[in-house]
Design a protein around this motif. Structure first.
Motif, PDB file in Angstrom:
ATOM      1  N   THR A  40       0.827  -1.208   0.000  1.00 30.24           N
ATOM      2  CA  THR A  40       0.000   0.000   0.000  1.00 30.24           C
ATOM      3  C   THR A  40       0.861   1.259   0.000  1.00 30.24           C
ATOM      4  O   THR A  40       2.021   1.236   0.397  1.00 30.24           O
ATOM      5  N   ILE A  41       0.232   2.361  -0.432  1.00 32.57           N
ATOM      6  CA  ILE A  41       0.866   3.683  -0.435  1.00 32.57           C
ATOM      7  C   ILE A  41       0.095   4.561   0.538  1.00 32.57           C
ATOM      8  O   ILE A  41      -1.126   4.482   0.619  1.00 32.57           O
ATOM      9  N   SER A  42       0.804   5.415   1.268  1.00 32.30           N
ATOM     10  CA  SER A  42       0.173   6.309   2.234  1.00 32.30           C
ATOM     11  C   SER A  42       0.852   7.671   2.189  1.00 32.30           C
ATOM     12  O   SER A  42       2.003   7.781   1.769  1.00 32.30           O
ATOM     13  N   ASP A  43       0.131   8.694   2.634  1.00 30.80           N
ATOM     14  CA  ASP A  43       0.717  10.029   2.770  1.00 30.80           C
ATOM     15  C   ASP A  43       1.524  10.145   4.062  1.00 30.80           C
ATOM     16  O   ASP A  43       2.191  11.151   4.292  1.00 30.80           O
ATOM     17  N   ASP A  44       1.449   9.140   4.917  1.00 33.81           N
ATOM     18  CA  ASP A  44       2.113   9.161   6.221  1.00 33.81           C
ATOM     19  C   ASP A  44       3.433   8.400   6.193  1.00 33.81           C
ATOM     20  O   ASP A  44       3.652   7.532   5.362  1.00 33.81           O
ATOM     21  N   ARG A  45       4.297   8.709   7.150  1.00 33.10           N
ATOM     22  CA  ARG A  45       5.471   7.886   7.399  1.00 33.10           C
ATOM     23  C   ARG A  45       4.969   6.665   8.159  1.00 33.10           C
ATOM     24  O   ARG A  45       4.152   6.781   9.064  1.00 33.10           O
ATOM     25  N   ARG A  46       5.484   5.501   7.797  1.00 35.29           N
ATOM     26  CA  ARG A  46       5.010   4.281   8.453  1.00 35.29           C
ATOM     27  C   ARG A  46       6.184   3.400   8.853  1.00 35.29           C
ATOM     28  O   ARG A  46       7.233   3.422   8.227  1.00 35.29           O
ATOM     29  N   VAL A  47       5.983   2.624   9.916  1.00 33.74           N
ATOM     30  CA  VAL A  47       6.979   1.655  10.374  1.00 33.74           C
ATOM     31  C   VAL A  47       6.265   0.317  10.539  1.00 33.74           C
ATOM     32  O   VAL A  47       5.272   0.220  11.260  1.00 33.74           O
ATOM     33  N   PHE A  48       6.786  -0.685   9.851  1.00 35.05           N
ATOM     34  CA  PHE A  48       6.262  -2.037   9.989  1.00 35.05           C
ATOM     35  C   PHE A  48       7.291  -2.879  10.723  1.00 35.05           C
ATOM     36  O   PHE A  48       8.490  -2.706  10.531  1.00 35.05           O
ATOM     37  N   GLN A  49       6.803  -3.793  11.537  1.00 38.36           N
ATOM     38  CA  GLN A  49       7.687  -4.774  12.167  1.00 38.36           C
ATOM     39  C   GLN A  49       7.336  -6.134  11.588  1.00 38.36           C
ATOM     40  O   GLN A  49       6.164  -6.494  11.477  1.00 38.36           O
ATOM     41  N   GLU A  50       8.361  -6.890  11.206  1.00 42.44           N
ATOM     42  CA  GLU A  50       8.134  -8.255  10.741  1.00 42.44           C
ATOM     43  C   GLU A  50       8.050  -9.151  11.965  1.00 42.44           C
ATOM     44  O   GLU A  50       8.985  -9.210  12.773  1.00 42.44           O
ATOM     45  N   LEU A  51       6.940  -9.849  12.117  1.00 43.77           N
ATOM     46  CA  LEU A  51       6.731 -10.714  13.269  1.00 43.77           C
ATOM     47  C   LEU A  51       7.394 -12.070  13.060  1.00 43.77           C
ATOM     48  O   LEU A  51       7.846 -12.396  11.961  1.00 43.77           O
ATOM     49  N   TYR A  52       7.441 -12.870  14.103  1.00 47.80           N
ATOM     50  CA  TYR A  52       8.112 -14.166  14.068  1.00 47.80           C
ATOM     51  C   TYR A  52       7.564 -15.089  12.982  1.00 47.80           C
ATOM     52  O   TYR A  52       8.268 -15.947  12.473  1.00 47.80           O
ATOM     53  N   ASP A  53       6.288 -14.899  12.597  1.00 50.04           N
ATOM     54  CA  ASP A  53       5.680 -15.766  11.589  1.00 50.04           C
ATOM     55  C   ASP A  53       5.754 -15.171  10.183  1.00 50.04           C
ATOM     56  O   ASP A  53       5.138 -15.681   9.255  1.00 50.04           O
ATOM     57  N   GLY A  54       6.496 -14.058  10.044  1.00 53.21           N
ATOM     58  CA  GLY A  54       6.656 -13.418   8.741  1.00 53.21           C
ATOM     59  C   GLY A  54       5.597 -12.385   8.408  1.00 53.21           C
ATOM     60  O   GLY A  54       5.714 -11.674   7.417  1.00 53.21           O
ATOM     61  N   LYS A  55       4.569 -12.283   9.231  1.00 49.73           N
ATOM     62  CA  LYS A  55       3.529 -11.286   9.009  1.00 49.73           C
ATOM     63  C   LYS A  55       4.048  -9.903   9.403  1.00 49.73           C
ATOM     64  O   LYS A  55       4.988  -9.778  10.180  1.00 49.73           O
ATOM     65  N   LEU A  56       3.402  -8.863   8.864  1.00 52.17           N
ATOM     66  CA  LEU A  56       3.798  -7.486   9.169  1.00 52.17           C
ATOM     67  C   LEU A  56       2.842  -6.865  10.171  1.00 52.17           C
ATOM     68  O   LEU A  56       1.626  -7.084  10.113  1.00 52.17           O
ATOM     69  N   HIS A  57       3.397  -6.067  11.065  1.00 53.52           N
ATOM     70  CA  HIS A  57       2.600  -5.319  12.038  1.00 53.52           C
ATOM     71  C   HIS A  57       2.919  -3.846  11.850  1.00 53.52           C
ATOM     72  O   HIS A  57       4.098  -3.452  11.888  1.00 53.52           O
ATOM     73  N   LEU A  58       1.895  -3.013  11.626  1.00 55.05           N
ATOM     74  CA  LEU A  58       2.086  -1.568  11.468  1.00 55.05           C
ATOM     75  C   LEU A  58       2.226  -0.942  12.845  1.00 55.05           C
ATOM     76  O   LEU A  58       1.320  -1.030  13.678  1.00 55.05           O
TER      77      LEU A  58
END
Length: 70
Positions: A40-58
């Motif tokens: 996805t694209i956003s007008d905001d700065r974003r930080v995702f963390q990759e979780l232990y199962d490979g999923k992303l958390h915003l």
């Protein structure tokens, strides 16, 4: 140091709290108007963390360019 990947930055750090179990944590720092690792694209700065199962958390972006302090 952050590594630029597809317009955003990938950062690897080692967690030192109990939840991280001294393991490597991966974060993705996404500038505004850049497609993030979630597609996805956003007008905001974003930080995702990759979780232990490979999923992303915003995560909530708390401070601009925080990594420059390290």
């Amino acid at each position: 140091m952050p590594k630029k990947v597809a317009g955003y930055f990938e950062v690897h750090v080692y967690g030192t709290n109990l939840g991280a179990n001294d393991g490597e944590l991966t974060f993705f720092l996404v500038p505004p108007k850049v497609t993030g690792p979630d597609g996805t694209i956003s007008d905001d700065r974003r930080v995702f963390q990759e979780l232990y199962d490979g999923k992303l958390h915003l995560n909530e972006y708390q401070k601009v360019e925080w990594w420059k302090e390290y």
